[in-house]
Design a protein around this motif. Structure first.
Motif, mmCIF file in Angstrom:
data_model
loop_
_atom_site.group_PDB
_atom_site.id
_atom_site.type_symbol
_atom_site.label_atom_id
_atom_site.label_comp_id
_atom_site.label_asym_id
_atom_site.label_seq_id
_atom_site.Cartn_x
_atom_site.Cartn_y
_atom_site.Cartn_z
ATOM 1 N N ARG A 68 -1.946 -13.909 -12.061
ATOM 2 C CA ARG A 68 -3.323 -13.473 -11.792
ATOM 3 C C ARG A 68 -3.387 -12.640 -10.519
ATOM 4 N N LEU A 69 -2.590 -13.032 -9.524
ATOM 5 C CA LEU A 69 -2.551 -12.274 -8.275
ATOM 6 C C LEU A 69 -2.044 -10.858 -8.535
ATOM 7 N N PHE A 70 -0.971 -10.744 -9.314
ATOM 8 C CA PHE A 70 -0.439 -9.414 -9.610
ATOM 9 C C PHE A 70 -1.454 -8.571 -10.370
ATOM 10 N N LYS A 71 -2.161 -9.173 -11.303
ATOM 11 C CA LYS A 71 -3.175 -8.423 -12.042
ATOM 12 C C LYS A 71 -4.276 -7.935 -11.105
ATOM 13 N N ALA A 72 -4.698 -8.811 -10.190
ATOM 14 C CA ALA A 72 -5.802 -8.467 -9.292
ATOM 15 C C ALA A 72 -5.451 -7.307 -8.367
ATOM 16 N N PHE A 73 -4.217 -7.285 -7.888
ATOM 17 C CA PHE A 73 -3.850 -6.293 -6.876
ATOM 18 C C PHE A 73 -3.112 -5.069 -7.414
ATOM 19 N N PHE A 74 -2.421 -5.211 -8.553
ATOM 20 C CA PHE A 74 -1.542 -4.117 -8.966
ATOM 21 C C PHE A 74 -1.736 -3.620 -10.388
ATOM 22 N N ALA A 75 -2.577 -4.255 -11.188
ATOM 23 C CA ALA A 75 -2.792 -3.784 -12.559
ATOM 24 C C ALA A 75 -3.321 -2.347 -12.537
ATOM 25 N N GLY A 76 -2.678 -1.481 -13.307
ATOM 26 C CA GLY A 76 -3.112 -0.097 -13.387
ATOM 27 C C GLY A 76 -2.416 0.832 -12.409
ATOM 28 N N VAL A 77 -1.623 0.299 -11.490
ATOM 29 C CA VAL A 77 -0.893 1.146 -10.537
ATOM 30 C C VAL A 77 0.258 1.841 -11.269
ATOM 31 N N LYS A 78 0.402 3.139 -11.079
ATOM 32 C CA LYS A 78 1.476 3.885 -11.737
ATOM 33 C C LYS A 78 2.824 3.374 -11.223
ATOM 34 N N VAL A 79 3.769 3.241 -12.143
ATOM 35 C CA VAL A 79 5.059 2.647 -11.792
ATOM 36 C C VAL A 79 5.798 3.489 -10.756
ATOM 37 N N ASP A 80 5.654 4.806 -10.782
ATOM 38 C CA ASP A 80 6.323 5.654 -9.790
ATOM 39 C C ASP A 80 5.785 5.362 -8.387
ATOM 40 N N LYS A 81 4.478 5.181 -8.294
ATOM 41 C CA LYS A 81 3.867 4.856 -7.006
ATOM 42 C C LYS A 81 4.310 3.478 -6.540
ATOM 43 N N PHE A 82 4.341 2.535 -7.482
ATOM 44 C CA PHE A 82 4.746 1.169 -7.137
ATOM 45 C C PHE A 82 6.201 1.149 -6.670
ATOM 46 N N THR A 83 7.058 1.912 -7.349
ATOM 47 C CA THR A 83 8.469 1.990 -6.963
ATOM 48 C C THR A 83 8.623 2.583 -5.572
ATOM 49 N N ALA A 84 7.843 3.619 -5.276
ATOM 50 C CA ALA A 84 7.904 4.241 -3.947
ATOM 51 C C ALA A 84 7.453 3.256 -2.860
ATOM 52 N N LEU A 85 6.420 2.482 -3.162
ATOM 53 C CA LEU A 85 5.953 1.473 -2.212
ATOM 54 C C LEU A 85 7.032 0.414 -1.962
ATOM 55 N N CYS A 86 7.708 0.003 -3.033
ATOM 56 C CA CYS A 86 8.764 -1.009 -2.914
ATOM 57 C C CYS A 86 9.936 -0.486 -2.102
ATOM 58 N N THR A 87 10.263 0.787 -2.295
ATOM 59 C CA THR A 87 11.350 1.392 -1.525
ATOM 60 C C THR A 87 10.986 1.461 -0.042
ATOM 61 N N GLY A 88 9.767 1.866 0.242
ATOM 62 C CA GLY A 88 9.313 1.926 1.630
ATOM 63 C C GLY A 88 9.223 0.564 2.291
ATOM 64 N N PHE A 89 9.012 -0.451 1.477
ATOM 65 C CA PHE A 89 8.857 -1.816 1.994
ATOM 66 C C PHE A 89 10.174 -2.368 2.547
ATOM 67 N N LYS A 90 11.283 -1.721 2.241
ATOM 68 C CA LYS A 90 12.585 -2.181 2.708
ATOM 69 C C LYS A 90 12.619 -2.295 4.232
ATOM 70 N N SER A 91 11.982 -1.357 4.906
ATOM 71 C CA SER A 91 11.991 -1.385 6.380
ATOM 72 C C SER A 91 11.213 -2.584 6.909
ATOM 73 N N VAL A 92 10.211 -3.036 6.154
ATOM 74 C CA VAL A 92 9.466 -4.234 6.541
ATOM 75 C C VAL A 92 10.335 -5.475 6.326
ATOM 76 N N ILE A 93 11.028 -5.518 5.196
ATOM 77 C CA ILE A 93 11.932 -6.644 4.915
ATOM 78 C C ILE A 93 12.972 -6.780 6.016
ATOM 79 N N ASP A 94 13.509 -5.643 6.480
ATOM 80 C CA ASP A 94 14.524 -5.679 7.542
ATOM 81 C C ASP A 94 14.038 -6.486 8.746
ATOM 82 N N LYS A 95 12.743 -6.393 9.048
ATOM 83 C CA LYS A 95 12.188 -7.098 10.201
ATOM 84 C C LYS A 95 11.978 -8.589 9.926
ATOM 85 N N LEU A 96 11.979 -8.962 8.636
ATOM 86 C CA LEU A 96 11.737 -10.353 8.255
ATOM 87 C C LEU A 96 13.022 -11.124 7.979
#
Length: 204
Positions: A68-96
């Motif tokens: 339900r959380l995924f549907k609320a926040f990400f349903a309808g997001v284009k997969v290319d955009k989502f993939t780009a966000l996930c790739t960019g998120f790597k720098s955040v993971i590095d800090k965690l």
């Protein structure tokens, strides 16, 4: 145990949980804040709260609340955009990342062991970080995509609890032919830890 070199002719697999084991906290809420505009966070939170409450009351299982959380926040997001966000998120993971976990991953690599990640988080934002660390196999929750858009539905079962063992065996079925190290930090890892030859709970 942990730091010793084990002499064996068998393949050695080191399976790491991700959230709270490799990282110091759950990456899902961090990713939501990173990837989602404020207006959608506000509207999505209103949609999710009832299901979180039902989960806390043990009326619905973990995976239903999470879906339900995924549907609320990400349903309808284009997969290319989502993939780009996930790739960019790597720098955040590095800090965690927990430096002790990273050191243990590197130790396993030095011993010639195969390191894998088994996680209930979506594989989409784990993969970019894992690839950079030389980890080729990520067994995690997969998301459904229809017409190049994220639906919010899980394509696979939530990779949590017994599903972690099921996913491991699907990828590595010849259990007698490898030695398994497992690292976890929560009840969602207990089946995997019990299945391992060498288990590490909140330790390395």
């Amino acid at each position: 145990m942990g730091g010793e070199i084990q002499l064996t002719d068998k393949k050695v697999i080191a399976a790491f949980d991700f959230d709270g084991t490799i990282t110091t906290r759950d990456t899902l809420p961090v990713f939501v804040w990173y990837a989602t505009k404020l207006w959608r966070i506000l509207s999505g939170t209103l949609m999710v709260v009832p299901f979180v409450a039902l989960f806390k009351l043990k009326v619905i299982p973990n995976y239903q609340a999470k879906e339900r959380l995924f549907k609320a926040f990400f349903a309808g997001v284009k997969v290319d955009k989502f993939t780009a966000l996930c790739t960019g998120f790597k720098s955040v993971i590095d800090k965690l990342v927990n430096p002790d976990a990273l050191a243990k991953i590197r130790w396993h690599h030095e011993q010639g062991h195969e390191v894998i990640i088994i996680s209930a988080s979506a594989e989409n934002w784990i993969n970019p970080w894992a690839i950079e660390q030389g980890i080729k196999t990520v067994l995690a929750t997969q998301l459904q995509v229809i017409d190049d858009k994220i639906t919010g539905v899980f394509l696979t079962k939530n990779c949590h609890g017994p599903e972690k063992v099921a996913r491991l065996l699907a990828a590595y079925p010849d259990r007698k032919n490898y030695i398994l190290y497992a690292y976890g930090d929560s009840n969602g890892d207990k089946e995997l830890l019990a299945f391992a030859d060498h288990s590490f709970y909140r330790s390395y």
